[in-house]
Write a protein that holds these residues in place. Sequence first.
Motif, PDB file in Angstrom:
ATOM      1  N   LYS A  35      -5.234  -6.250  -5.066  1.00  0.00           N
ATOM      2  CA  LYS A  35      -5.241  -5.702  -3.703  1.00  0.00           C
ATOM      3  C   LYS A  35      -5.569  -6.738  -2.634  1.00  0.00           C
ATOM      4  O   LYS A  35      -5.612  -6.396  -1.448  1.00  0.00           O
ATOM      5  N   ARG A  52       0.311  -7.352  -1.184  1.00  0.00           N
ATOM      6  CA  ARG A  52      -0.992  -7.480  -1.839  1.00  0.00           C
ATOM      7  C   ARG A  52      -0.806  -7.835  -3.311  1.00  0.00           C
ATOM      8  O   ARG A  52       0.188  -7.467  -3.937  1.00  0.00           O
ATOM      9  N   ASP A  55       0.834  -1.206   0.000  1.00  0.00           N
ATOM     10  CA  ASP A  55       0.000   0.000   0.000  1.00  0.00           C
ATOM     11  C   ASP A  55       0.869   1.256   0.000  1.00  0.00           C
ATOM     12  O   ASP A  55       0.593   2.225  -0.702  1.00  0.00           O
TER      13      ASP A  55
END
Length: 410
Positions: free
Chosen positions: A373, A325, A288
Amino acid sequence: MTCKRFHRVCFVLLAAFLSIVTAYGQTDEQKSLEAKRARLQKEINDINRLLFAEKKQRGTVLDQIEALDKKLTVRQELIKVTNQQSNLLSRKINANVRNISKLKNELVTLKEEYAAIIRQSYQNRSQQSRLMFLLSSENFFQAFKRLQYMKQYTDYRREQGEQIVAKTDELTQLNKDLIDQRKEKEQLIAENKKARAQMMREMKSQKELLVSIRKNESNYAAAMDEKKREARKIDQQIEKLIRSAITASNKRAGTKSSAVNKFVLTPEATIVANNFSANKGRLIWPVDKGIKSQGFGVYKDAVYPGIKHESNGVIIATDEGAKARAIFKGEVIAILSVPGGNKGVQVKHGNYISTYYNLSELYVKKGDMVEAKTELGEIYTNRSNGQTRLKFYLYEDTNKLNPEEWVYQL
């Protein structure tokens, strides 16, 4: 409108148009440079936060030298961009100075012309003179032409007055812009001086660290050999799992098991692969938030520039507790477990494989379908230096790819 006046109006309009186009071009360039400067400043802040742990967790001297090398590179780019901004402002300031001088001259001319019109109007101010001018016409056509002339004369007088007001306002705004631009340039110069001073301090620290390393070359060589061995083990495990996945997939598809270099794609897998390929350069980051601490390919040694190293993936530094992710939808085809190392996950996207290594905890298992994600696991934090780093690799079948060309601004 006379021919001479028409040409003058056309020239004024053309000059105004070119001025607007130039201004927009400079504004776009200025916005682009400001965005780049902000991004570089953020990267330096992230380097300080993610690569320089607290003193009780400074890690090895090699960690510090690599972090300093990374920061110096970014800071040099920041200084370069700040210089470009300063040069752009200098060009704008010079252009404004020229425009102000030109406008002042134009205002003098306009006011002189307007004064002449007012004087002439005063001399012929009586309504009776205008009426006599019309009534003395020899015919209706001449009277109509004289009426049109009087109207044009009145319109021209009004336009002259409006131009004076407009140019006065423009001159006022240019003077204000000039003051703001000079202040902005002074601020950029001050920031650049501060950045250069900081860079000199960092270069001094780097030289001191280099001296300490070179005093004990055997320890440095041992640390580099250990890093290379770890990288080789990871690379071998990744390639072994990819070949195994290709063999198993092609066997299910009815292809000879000896075909171990390329996936035989189903129509559904072909769609996924095409979509993945179409997103080259726009794929999301595998974390992220973070910064790239080591790029792909051949790079110079931080201590001995004559020595070259090679990286088959990229290393991304991030915050403690951060999660890896998936960069695109796909299928988990393998779980990595390197002897003496940490864990990793491989995700297949058609015939593309993304690998996420250096995980302390896994959230997925082999056979799981994931979306972009989807969290795959928690990234390991090294307690000796406080750093949290994800090692990320990208393959097309068995061919290594440069993740920096595929992931957006990596």
